[in-house]
Write an enzyme that holds these catalytic residues in place. Structure first.
Site: not given
Length: 369
Positions: A165, A190, A215, A240, A264
């Site tokens: 992250k 991300d 991401e 995402d 997802k």
């Protein structure tokens, strides 16, 4: 198959350690576990992976519970008889959005129908792999040493891709430190919508570190600015949060907003929509991978099944149960061996759900007959 009874279990589980992102910290997870019993005795299991507050999507556990109990489940019980899990799409179409609530029910139907056919869920979905390569997502750590320790542990466990992250002020140095220590590990970052186009020059610095992708660097519903950003980056952008339907995937691909898409299942409304997005991406040469949302073993089992489809070419966020939970609610727990998960040959999701564990963590229960 005819529906006999639907039960929604609310469970609360504490993570082994907090999961930190640019959007906030997650220390415990609340889930809605759907249990659908059919007249022939078969039971299907699903999971609603919404969070307790609307920091990731507009839906929350509380809003999903309301949607399920007030709209979706009464609609299911009114029809009762179903020929295929895809039947739910047609009866749910009159309700806009509510993807996580819809996914909770559709997952359970797919599990039950696979059991009725006596086949593993992944084969019923059209999967072609008997095992899948997986990656791991590592939350923000208190210091660089702690982060490198986490990455080293993941590498030693054989994970095929590492995701970290990032956010402004914790990005270039983070990636640089990992690259200095692990120059060849497949690595992605991300951002959880932490940046704007004003950060273009800064984001371009990430190109030098050979990332698999960045991401969701920009807004969670943005496509236009991501397309502009991608024109200036050699690193692929992965969308995402922006992808909640096939229409979103079409927009992203047609605008050039994304070279990679994270699917997802919970966020897009279930297995059926996930398959439709996967198929469209395959037709247009866009790589996809299965994202994770700190699920229980039930949600992870469904993610494993969808990740066996041909177009899932990038290791997904489907790590071992033990990475997050002291004990999971399935038996056996999900195990990763040298970066891979072997798909269960057992019918349905491939794992037995522990009623004892569900009762241990359950805080509420709703039953519909």
């Amino acid at each position: 198959m005819k529906v006999k009874k639907i039960t929604i279990h609310t469970v609360e589980m504490k993570l082994k350690s907090p999961f930190v992102t640019a959007l906030g910290n997650v220390e415990k997870r609340e889930f809605l576990i759907s249990e659908v019993e059919f007249e022939n005795g078969i039971v299907g299991w699903g999971e609603c992976s919404a969070f307790s507050t609307p920091w990731y999507t507009e839906e929350t556990i509380e809003s999903c519970r309301y949607t399920l109990s007030t709209f979706l489940i009464p609609t299911i019980m009114k029809q009762r008889i179903y020929q295929h899990p895809n039947d739910l799409r047609s009866i749910f179409n009159k309700y806009r959005g509510q993807h996580m609530a819809k996914s909770c029910m559709e997952m359970a139907f797919w599990d039950a129908f696979a059991k009725d056919q006596g086949m593993p869920l992944y084969k019923m979905l059209g999967g072609i792999k008997g095992d899948i390569d997986v990656g791991i997502a590592i939350g923000m750590q208190s210091n660089e040493g702690a982060l490198l320790q986490k990455v080293e542990a993941a590498v030693e466990q054989g994970y095929k891709r590492i995701k970290v992250k990032i956010q402004p002020g914790s990005d270039i140095r983070t990636v640089q430190a990992i690259r200095n220590r692990f120059p060849y590990v497949p690595l992605m970052a991300d951002a959880n919508s932490s940046y704007t186009l004003n950060d273009l020059d800064y984001l371009k610095e990430l190109d030098q570190y050979g990332l698999m992708m960045i991401e969701q660097p920009l807004g969670h519903r943005d496509f236009v600015d991501h397309a502009k950003l991608q024109q200036h980056l050699s690193t692929p952008i992965c969308l995402d949060e922006s992808i909640s339907s096939l229409d979103d995937a079409k927009t992203a691909i047609n605008l050039g907003s994304s070279k990679v898409i994270a699917i997802k299942m919970s966020r897009v409304g279930g297995p059926s929509e996930s398959i439709r997005i996967h198929n469209f991406c395959m037709e247009h040469g866009v790589n996809v991978w299965a994202g994770g949302m700190l699920e229980t073993g039930i949600g992870r089992a469904h993610n494993i099944a969808i990740a066996t489809l041909e177009g899932f070419t990038i290791p997904g966020d489907i790590s071992a149960s033990a990475n997050y939970w002291s004990e999971d609610i399935i038996d056996p727990e999900i195990i990763v061996e040298q970066g891979s998960i072997i798909c269960s040959k057992q019918a349905g999701i491939g794992y037995d759900v522990s009623r004892i564990q569900i009762e241990r963590y359950r805080t509420d229960m709703l039953t519909f007959e």
